[in-house]
Design an enzyme around this catalytic site. Structure first.
Site, PDB file in Angstrom:
ATOM      1  N   GLY A 187      19.693  38.834  38.232  1.00 64.52           N
ATOM      2  CA  GLY A 187      18.313  38.699  37.753  1.00 64.52           C
ATOM      3  C   GLY A 187      17.716  40.046  37.378  1.00 64.52           C
TER       4      GLY A 187
ATOM      5  N   GLY B 279      22.730  33.065  42.658  1.00 64.05           N
ATOM      6  CA  GLY B 279      23.982  33.242  43.388  1.00 64.05           C
ATOM      7  C   GLY B 279      25.157  32.607  42.660  1.00 64.05           C
TER       8      GLY B 279
ATOM      9  N   LEU C 292      32.301  40.974  44.441  1.00 67.89           N
ATOM     10  CA  LEU C 292      32.336  42.163  43.594  1.00 67.89           C
ATOM     11  C   LEU C 292      33.742  42.369  43.059  1.00 67.89           C
ATOM     12  N   ALA C 293      33.814  42.896  41.837  1.00 70.17           N
ATOM     13  CA  ALA C 293      35.106  43.076  41.182  1.00 70.17           C
ATOM     14  C   ALA C 293      36.011  44.007  41.988  1.00 70.17           C
TER      15      ALA C 293
ATOM     16  N   GLY D 161      15.435  34.030  40.800  1.00 68.09           N
ATOM     17  CA  GLY D 161      16.326  34.769  41.691  1.00 68.09           C
ATOM     18  C   GLY D 161      16.258  36.263  41.439  1.00 68.09           C
TER      19      GLY D 161
ATOM     20  N   THR E  24      40.924  32.401  41.623  1.00 67.58           N
ATOM     21  CA  THR E  24      40.188  31.678  40.575  1.00 67.58           C
ATOM     22  C   THR E  24      38.700  32.006  40.534  1.00 67.58           C
TER      23      THR E  24
ATOM     24  N   HIS F 180      26.028  73.186  41.100  1.00 69.10           N
ATOM     25  CA  HIS F 180      24.604  73.300  40.794  1.00 69.10           C
ATOM     26  C   HIS F 180      24.419  73.556  39.304  1.00 69.10           C
TER      27      HIS F 180
ATOM     28  N   GLY G 202      41.082  39.193  32.307  1.00 68.13           N
ATOM     29  CA  GLY G 202      39.919  39.973  32.761  1.00 68.13           C
ATOM     30  C   GLY G 202      38.888  39.160  33.527  1.00 68.13           C
TER      31      GLY G 202
ATOM     32  N   GLY H 238      45.875  26.120  35.864  1.00 72.52           N
ATOM     33  CA  GLY H 238      46.903  25.992  36.895  1.00 72.52           C
ATOM     34  C   GLY H 238      46.499  25.017  37.986  1.00 72.52           C
TER      35      GLY H 238
HETATM   36  P1  FAD Z   1      37.019  36.014  38.342  1.00 75.19           P
HETATM   37  O1  FAD Z   1      36.724  37.301  37.677  1.00 75.19           O
HETATM   38  O2  FAD Z   1      35.978  34.959  38.309  1.00 75.19           O
HETATM   39  O3  FAD Z   1      38.361  35.490  37.677  1.00 75.19           O
HETATM   40  C1  FAD Z   1      38.878  34.238  37.964  1.00 75.19           C
HETATM   41  C2  FAD Z   1      39.656  33.750  36.754  1.00 75.19           C
HETATM   42  O4  FAD Z   1      40.370  32.587  37.124  1.00 75.19           O
HETATM   43  C3  FAD Z   1      38.773  33.341  35.583  1.00 75.19           C
HETATM   44  O5  FAD Z   1      39.146  34.044  34.425  1.00 75.19           O
HETATM   45  C4  FAD Z   1      39.009  31.844  35.424  1.00 75.19           C
HETATM   46  O6  FAD Z   1      39.030  31.427  34.059  1.00 75.19           O
HETATM   47  C5  FAD Z   1      40.390  31.699  36.037  1.00 75.19           C
HETATM   48  N1  FAD Z   1      40.655  30.363  36.563  1.00 75.19           N
HETATM   49  C6  FAD Z   1      39.881  29.593  37.366  1.00 75.19           C
HETATM   50  N2  FAD Z   1      40.493  28.455  37.689  1.00 75.19           N
HETATM   51  C7  FAD Z   1      41.692  28.492  37.066  1.00 75.19           C
HETATM   52  C8  FAD Z   1      42.791  27.601  37.006  1.00 75.19           C
HETATM   53  N3  FAD Z   1      42.805  26.436  37.681  1.00 75.19           N
HETATM   54  N4  FAD Z   1      43.855  27.939  36.248  1.00 75.19           N
HETATM   55  C9  FAD Z   1      43.885  29.116  35.569  1.00 75.19           C
HETATM   56  N5  FAD Z   1      42.874  29.996  35.598  1.00 75.19           N
HETATM   57  C10 FAD Z   1      41.801  29.693  36.343  1.00 75.19           C
HETATM   58  N6  FAD Z   1      30.917  42.820  40.030  1.00 75.19           N
HETATM   59  C11 FAD Z   1      30.979  44.165  40.169  1.00 75.19           C
HETATM   60  O7  FAD Z   1      31.696  44.653  41.036  1.00 75.19           O
HETATM   61  N7  FAD Z   1      30.265  44.986  39.351  1.00 75.19           N
HETATM   62  C12 FAD Z   1      29.460  44.504  38.380  1.00 75.19           C
HETATM   63  O8  FAD Z   1      28.814  45.279  37.655  1.00 75.19           O
HETATM   64  C13 FAD Z   1      29.362  43.100  38.215  1.00 75.19           C
HETATM   65  N8  FAD Z   1      28.579  42.571  37.264  1.00 75.19           N
HETATM   66  C14 FAD Z   1      28.535  41.212  37.108  1.00 75.19           C
HETATM   67  C15 FAD Z   1      27.693  40.689  36.136  1.00 75.19           C
HETATM   68  C16 FAD Z   1      27.626  39.324  35.948  1.00 75.19           C
HETATM   69  C17 FAD Z   1      26.728  38.770  34.880  1.00 75.19           C
HETATM   70  C18 FAD Z   1      28.428  38.463  36.750  1.00 75.19           C
HETATM   71  C19 FAD Z   1      28.392  36.976  36.529  1.00 75.19           C
HETATM   72  C20 FAD Z   1      29.242  38.967  37.737  1.00 75.19           C
HETATM   73  C21 FAD Z   1      29.297  40.353  37.926  1.00 75.19           C
HETATM   74  N9  FAD Z   1      30.091  40.917  38.919  1.00 75.19           N
HETATM   75  C22 FAD Z   1      30.125  42.283  39.072  1.00 75.19           C
HETATM   76  C23 FAD Z   1      30.902  40.091  39.821  1.00 75.19           C
HETATM   77  C24 FAD Z   1      32.376  40.082  39.348  1.00 75.19           C
HETATM   78  O9  FAD Z   1      32.430  39.601  38.028  1.00 75.19           O
HETATM   79  C25 FAD Z   1      33.225  39.227  40.264  1.00 75.19           C
HETATM   80  O10 FAD Z   1      33.056  39.632  41.602  1.00 75.19           O
HETATM   81  C26 FAD Z   1      34.699  39.340  39.900  1.00 75.19           C
HETATM   82  O11 FAD Z   1      34.906  38.976  38.569  1.00 75.19           O
HETATM   83  C27 FAD Z   1      35.547  38.491  40.823  1.00 75.19           C
HETATM   84  O12 FAD Z   1      36.874  38.614  40.473  1.00 75.19           O
HETATM   85  P2  FAD Z   1      37.921  37.433  40.736  1.00 75.19           P
HETATM   86  O13 FAD Z   1      39.216  37.938  40.180  1.00 75.19           O
HETATM   87  O14 FAD Z   1      37.861  37.016  42.136  1.00 75.19           O
HETATM   88  O15 FAD Z   1      37.398  36.201  39.877  1.00 75.19           O
HETATM   89  P1  NAI Z   2      22.401  37.227  44.356  1.00 76.52           P
HETATM   90  O1  NAI Z   2      22.924  36.617  45.571  1.00 76.52           O
HETATM   91  O2  NAI Z   2      22.521  38.695  44.143  1.00 76.52           O
HETATM   92  O3  NAI Z   2      20.851  36.909  44.190  1.00 76.52           O
HETATM   93  C1  NAI Z   2      20.361  35.609  44.162  1.00 76.52           C
HETATM   94  C2  NAI Z   2      18.887  35.664  44.480  1.00 76.52           C
HETATM   95  O4  NAI Z   2      18.344  34.404  44.211  1.00 76.52           O
HETATM   96  C3  NAI Z   2      18.578  36.008  45.928  1.00 76.52           C
HETATM   97  O5  NAI Z   2      17.594  36.997  45.962  1.00 76.52           O
HETATM   98  C4  NAI Z   2      18.113  34.690  46.501  1.00 76.52           C
HETATM   99  O6  NAI Z   2      17.198  34.835  47.552  1.00 76.52           O
HETATM  100  C5  NAI Z   2      17.465  34.062  45.290  1.00 76.52           C
HETATM  101  N1  NAI Z   2      17.380  32.611  45.310  1.00 76.52           N
HETATM  102  C6  NAI Z   2      18.286  31.726  45.795  1.00 76.52           C
HETATM  103  N2  NAI Z   2      17.844  30.468  45.607  1.00 76.52           N
HETATM  104  C7  NAI Z   2      16.642  30.567  44.981  1.00 76.52           C
HETATM  105  C8  NAI Z   2      15.690  29.630  44.510  1.00 76.52           C
HETATM  106  N3  NAI Z   2      15.909  28.325  44.641  1.00 76.52           N
HETATM  107  N4  NAI Z   2      14.586  30.080  43.905  1.00 76.52           N
HETATM  108  C9  NAI Z   2      14.371  31.413  43.756  1.00 76.52           C
HETATM  109  N5  NAI Z   2      15.221  32.341  44.202  1.00 76.52           N
HETATM  110  C10 NAI Z   2      16.355  31.936  44.782  1.00 76.52           C
HETATM  111  O7  NAI Z   2      23.088  36.411  43.170  1.00 76.52           O
HETATM  112  P2  NAI Z   2      23.163  36.691  41.613  1.00 76.52           P
HETATM  113  O8  NAI Z   2      22.158  37.679  41.195  1.00 76.52           O
HETATM  114  O9  NAI Z   2      23.186  35.357  40.984  1.00 76.52           O
HETATM  115  O10 NAI Z   2      24.582  37.358  41.484  1.00 76.52           O
HETATM  116  C11 NAI Z   2      25.756  36.647  41.894  1.00 76.52           C
HETATM  117  C12 NAI Z   2      26.830  37.563  42.351  1.00 76.52           C
HETATM  118  O11 NAI Z   2      27.334  38.332  41.285  1.00 76.52           O
HETATM  119  C13 NAI Z   2      26.349  38.499  43.419  1.00 76.52           C
HETATM  120  O12 NAI Z   2      27.038  38.160  44.600  1.00 76.52           O
HETATM  121  C14 NAI Z   2      26.740  39.860  42.990  1.00 76.52           C
HETATM  122  O13 NAI Z   2      27.533  40.479  43.958  1.00 76.52           O
HETATM  123  C15 NAI Z   2      27.572  39.648  41.716  1.00 76.52           C
HETATM  124  N6  NAI Z   2      27.070  40.585  40.719  1.00 76.52           N
HETATM  125  C16 NAI Z   2      27.263  41.919  40.935  1.00 76.52           C
HETATM  126  C17 NAI Z   2      26.749  42.846  40.076  1.00 76.52           C
HETATM  127  C18 NAI Z   2      26.950  44.271  40.376  1.00 76.52           C
HETATM  128  O14 NAI Z   2      27.751  44.589  41.237  1.00 76.52           O
HETATM  129  N7  NAI Z   2      26.264  45.174  39.679  1.00 76.52           N
HETATM  130  C19 NAI Z   2      26.002  42.460  38.887  1.00 76.52           C
HETATM  131  C20 NAI Z   2      25.809  41.040  38.780  1.00 76.52           C
HETATM  132  C21 NAI Z   2      26.348  40.163  39.671  1.00 76.52           C
END
Ligand code: FAD
Ligand code: NAI
Length: 468
Positions: free
Chosen positions: A187, A274, A322-323, A182, A145, A447, A41, A117
């Site tokens: 945030g 970020g 994004l996921a 941020g 990854t 509606h 996941g 890996g």
């Molecule tokens: P990841 O989900 O990061 O998966 C990569 C996997 O690779 C990890 O499990 C890691 O352990 C594994 N891995 C890494 N290196 C190795 C290796 N060498 N060998 C084996 N395994 C390895 N996105 C949304 O669309 N909606 C949201 O609501 C949302 N909320 C978020 C909230 C938070 C707090 C955070 C941090 C992110 C959120 N995101 C959200 C962003 C979303 O989690 C990511 O965009 C998404 O997980 C990316 O998928 P991925 O498969 O590319 O990578």
């Molecule tokens: P972000 O890119 O959304 O926001 C980072 C913020 O920090 C920006 O507003 C930027 O201007 C600010 N910033 C950067 N450097 C700074 C500094 N030195 N001091 C103060 N502010 C600073 O990144 P965030 O919130 O960390 O999320 C990371 C990623 O995870 C995003 O790309 C987002 O797509 C994904 N994510 C998606 C969610 C969703 O789809 N609901 C939920 C949470 C995360």
């Protein structure tokens, strides 16, 4: 064929990797997925999308019970927060869903290797788990990854007082004060959770506005709404250092453009500036996989890296982190490998911020249209004029649809309001079908429903709104 010989080896079991693995298996590939976490996941299920949404839901219930139920004639005495139960529920949701993926792997006969890996040569992946190493060979390797939190110089994350999103999803007590560095998606979502549970939250943002890249009107409304909810903002401000002590964290801040240094105090500091690509331990340099200046793996239109037979998808290749974007790339990449026409429409990927109200962004913003010199029409409809939103006492915000002035084709949709993340989806579909605002406007909507606000915004784009 030996047991460790595969058609496709996917490194990373996040939404990009695990969905790619399932699609690969459906397409008849002998598939392996290597994941170093014990559970599948990725970031999304374990420490991202899912636990954050679980806490957003629970904390929303708490805030509703505390502040809104009485308006509905529901009086509660002795309301109390049980943070331990809230966290345990969140952990339970994560546990169930990650097990669900393990079940899907079994069902699809995907070989799941737990371990880190490393690509030692094209077609060869070494999986290290403790002292044990296993070698897999595969015709194709997919790197999925993902990403990890970006660091901020001078601010060392200890996951207790100075936390990344991972620590902020697991605090043992409600901090009295929290500084969020941020004002992006993490945030605002996690800041909302802790504010609702009782923290005083201050967001320090480097830029002049929060939510960079979002439609200007939405950002303005969001800032107003979050302020009304009690979040404080320090915009155009940078953090230059932080020190954790028993008495709390002391932060040094100054204007983004430079100037007099100031100090801030907080019980907990969330660093959410970020995310960066995660390519540690993969051996990419040795094998010759090219990355850009920021460390994102570069790929061609077929998701192939600079090394034939090695592909990459998801957060690790950049773009919207994004996921669902990672999922679409996983599917497209596997279909291309199978000789099909896999494709991702990057112009129609929605982004949702799960605060309350929710914020949804799709396609071009008004600012981008102006910059690109595209003639457009705007249709806007406020939720205050939507009967369902009024009946629900949840009528803050609006729907905004942007369409091409000549063809009426929908170019963007930006929503701040109740359930924005679900409402935007019909416009995503309209954009996929290259639909016009009039197509959305002429579609029958039940509606009373908040989706009628989308229909009304589409009607407004063609100058025919009924309820405004
Ligand atoms: P990841 O989900 O990061 O998966 C990569 C996997 O690779 C990890 O499990 C890691 O352990 C594994 N891995 C890494 N290196 C190795 C290796 N060498 N060998 C084996 N395994 C390895 N996105 C949304 O669309 N909606 C949201 O609501 C949302 N909320 C978020 C909230 C938070 C707090 C955070 C941090 C992110 C959120 N995101 C959200 C962003 C979303 O989690 C990511 O965009 C998404 O997980 C990316 O998928 P991925 O498969 O590319 O990578
Ligand atoms: P972000 O890119 O959304 O926001 C980072 C913020 O920090 C920006 O507003 C930027 O201007 C600010 N910033 C950067 N450097 C700074 C500094 N030195 N001091 C103060 N502010 C600073 O990144 P965030 O919130 O960390 O999320 C990371 C990623 O995870 C995003 O790309 C987002 O797509 C994904 N994510 C998606 C969610 C969703 O789809 N609901 C939920 C949470 C995360």
């Amino acid at each position: 064929m030996s047991d460790n010989n595969f058609d496709v080896i996917i490194i990373g079991g996040g939404p990009g990797g695990y969905i790619a693995a399932i699609r690969a298996a459906q397409l008849g590939f002998n598939t392996a997925c290597v994941e170093k976490r014990d559970t599948l996941g990725g970031t999304c299920l374990n420490v991202g999308c899912i636990p954050s949404k679980a806490l957003l839901q629970s904390s929303h219930h708490y805030e509703m019970a505390e502040k809104e139920f009485a308006n509905h004639g529901v009086d509660i005495k002795g309301l109390k927060l049980n943070l331990k139960t809230m966290m345990a529920r969140k952990d339970g949701v994560v546990d169930d869903l990650t097990k669900g993926i393990a079940f899907l792997f079994k069902k699809n006969k995907i070989s799941h290797f737990i371990g880190s890996g490393k690509i030692t040569a094209p077609g060869v992946v070494e999986v290290a788990s403790g002292k044990k190493t296993e070698t897999l060979s595969g015709k194709n390797i997919v790197i999925a990854t993902g990403s990890s939190s970006s660091d901020l110089p001078g601010v060392d994350v200890d996951e207790k007082q100075i936390v990344s999103s991972t620590g902020a999803l697991a605090l043992g007590a409600v901090p009295k004060t929290m500084v969020v560095i941020g004002g992006g998606v993490i945030g605002l979502e996690l800041g909302s959770v802790w504010r609702r549970l009782g923290s005083e939250v201050l967001v320090v943002e480097f830029l002049e506005n929060i939510l960079p890249g979002m439609d200007g009107e939405v950002v303005k409304q969001a800032t107003r709404t979050f302020k009304k909810q009690g979040v404080k903002f320090k915009l155009a401000t940078k953090v230059t250092g932080a020190k954790a002590a028993k008495s709390g964290v002391t932060l040094n801040i100054e204007a983004a453009s430079g100037g007099k240094a100031e100090e801030l105090k907080a019980d907990v500091v969330l660093v959410s500036v970020g995310r960066k690509p995660y390519t540690n331990e993969l051996g990419l340099e040795d094998v010759g996989v090219q990355m850009d200046k920021r460390g994102f793996i570069t790929v061609d239109a077929n998701y192939q890296t600079s090394v034939p037979g090695i592909y990459a998808i998801g957060d690790v290749i950049g773009g919207a982190m994004l996921a669902h974007k990672a999922e679409e790339e996983g599917i497209a990449c596997m279909e291309i490998l199978a000789g099909q026409a896999g494709h991702v429409n990057y112009g129609a990927i929605p982004g949702v911020v799960y605060t309350h109200p929710e914020i949804a962004a799709l396609g071009k913003t008004e600012e981008t249209l102006k910059e690109q010199g595209i003639n457009y029409t705007v249709g806007k409809f406020p939720f205050s004029a939507n009967s369902r939103a009024r009946a629900n006492a949840d009528s803050e915000g609006f729907v905004k649809i942007l369409a091409d002035a000549d063809t009426d084709r929908v170019l963007g949709c930006h929503i701040i309001g109740p359930g924005a993340g679900e409402l935007v989806q019909e416009v995503v579909l309209a954009m996929e079908f290259e639909g016009a605002a009039e197509d959305v406007a002429r579609t029958c909507h039940a509606h009373p429903g908040t989706a009628e606000a989308v229909k009304e915004a589409a009607l407004a784009a063609i100058g025919r709104a009924i309820h405004i």
